[in-house]
Design an enzyme around this catalytic site. Structure first.
Site, mmCIF file in Angstrom:
data_model
loop_
_atom_site.group_PDB
_atom_site.id
_atom_site.type_symbol
_atom_site.label_atom_id
_atom_site.label_comp_id
_atom_site.label_asym_id
_atom_site.label_seq_id
_atom_site.Cartn_x
_atom_site.Cartn_y
_atom_site.Cartn_z
ATOM 1 N N HIS A 15 1.087 5.540 17.764
ATOM 2 C CA HIS A 15 2.185 5.762 16.827
ATOM 3 C C HIS A 15 3.518 5.358 17.454
ATOM 4 O O HIS A 15 4.369 4.739 16.800
ATOM 5 C CB HIS A 15 2.211 7.230 16.406
ATOM 6 C CG HIS A 15 3.335 7.576 15.483
ATOM 7 N ND1 HIS A 15 3.485 7.008 14.240
ATOM 8 C CD2 HIS A 15 4.371 8.440 15.639
ATOM 9 C CE1 HIS A 15 4.564 7.505 13.650
ATOM 10 N NE2 HIS A 15 5.114 8.368 14.490
ATOM 11 N N ASP A 36 6.693 10.151 27.976
ATOM 12 C CA ASP A 36 5.404 10.741 27.642
ATOM 13 C C ASP A 36 4.895 11.468 28.876
ATOM 14 O O ASP A 36 5.151 11.041 30.013
ATOM 15 C CB ASP A 36 4.411 9.648 27.219
ATOM 16 C CG ASP A 36 3.218 10.211 26.477
ATOM 17 O OD1 ASP A 36 3.182 10.071 25.242
ATOM 18 O OD2 ASP A 36 2.331 10.794 27.122
ATOM 19 N N HIS A 138 9.337 8.691 -7.959
ATOM 20 C CA HIS A 138 10.614 9.281 -8.342
ATOM 21 C C HIS A 138 10.614 10.808 -8.227
ATOM 22 O O HIS A 138 9.631 11.486 -8.530
ATOM 23 C CB HIS A 138 10.979 8.874 -9.777
ATOM 24 C CG HIS A 138 10.038 9.443 -10.806
ATOM 25 N ND1 HIS A 138 10.217 10.674 -11.392
ATOM 26 C CD2 HIS A 138 8.899 8.942 -11.348
ATOM 27 C CE1 HIS A 138 9.248 10.919 -12.250
ATOM 28 N NE2 HIS A 138 8.418 9.877 -12.243
ATOM 29 N N ILE A 168 -5.052 9.372 5.245
ATOM 30 C CA ILE A 168 -4.999 7.977 4.817
ATOM 31 C C ILE A 168 -5.650 7.792 3.445
ATOM 32 O O ILE A 168 -6.739 8.296 3.168
ATOM 33 C CB ILE A 168 -5.663 7.067 5.877
ATOM 34 C CG1 ILE A 168 -5.436 5.584 5.531
ATOM 35 C CG2 ILE A 168 -7.136 7.409 6.076
ATOM 36 C CD1 ILE A 168 -5.791 4.654 6.680
#
Length: 212
Positions: A15, A36, A138, A168
């Site tokens: 990511h 990290d 919206h 996902i």
């Protein structure tokens, strides 16, 4: 956001690399620093190295922008809170190929990845991940530190509670409420409002277990 600044990316997993690529595509940053706790997390194929552990972020607080690139919603929220308390400059990254309505609201620390859509009247609160090709229609409200995974489609007027993670390819029908810390499995179709701290899977999605 000024050009040619340093961006500190907290988190050097997959990511984090996508966040870095997004940041470079925007063109505001010429120097990326990864932090990290696994100092050898980036392999030899990566153009970057890990510069130090996550706890070293205060060393950069005066001269850099920050983005928390950790998929775990709870950890991301905690780190964003620490950065905010110290008045650090927290970046918001929107990929050039994403469409974000000028009549939407995007909070600090949000990343909107390639080909995502955020339509008119949507409110994306701080620390959210709007992943690749996800669509937020919206008048939706995505509360703080949610993760909207690649290919998720959220219809109009949906309220997604804080810390939720939609897996996902999930779909959410219009005008329902996704409670705090809801998770949905891959491809789940959420047709009714959810209860907090539950995992939902299937078509239509049903709660299968508690997350606490």
């Amino acid at each position: 956001m000024k050009k040619n600044k340093t961006l500190v990316i907290i988190g050097a997993g997959g990511h984090g690399l996508v966040v870095a690529d997004c940041a470079l595509s925007i063109g505001h940053y010429n120097d990326l620093i990864f932090l990290d706790d696994c100092l050898e997390k980036l392999d030899d194929k990566s153009p970057w190295q890990v510069s130090g552990p996550i706890a070293s972020w205060p060393n950069y607080s005066e001269n850099a922008d920050f983005i928390v690139a950790i998929g775990n919603n709870t950890m991301r929220a905690s780190l964003l809170q620490q950065l905010s308390v110290k008045h650090c400059c927290i970046a918001t990254l929107i990929h050039p190929t994403a469409f974000v309505s000028q009549h939407s609201t995007i909070g600090q620390g949000v990343v909107v990845f390639a080909n995502a859509v955020v339509n008119i009247g949507a409110h994306i609160d701080e620390g959210c991940i709007i992943n690749t090709a996800a669509t937020i229609d919206h008048d939706c409200h995505i509360q703080a530190c949610c993760h909207i995974s690649p290919g998720v489609n959220i219809a109009g007027g949906v309220n997604v509670g804080k810390g939720s993670w939609l897996g996902i390819g999930s779909c959410v029908v219009e005008y329902i409420t996704i409670a705090e810390n809801t998770q949905s499995g891959a491809g789940a179709v959420l047709t009714k409002s959810t209860q907090s701290n539950q995992l939902y899977v299937g078509v239509p999605a049903l709660a299968v277990r508690s997350l606490i």
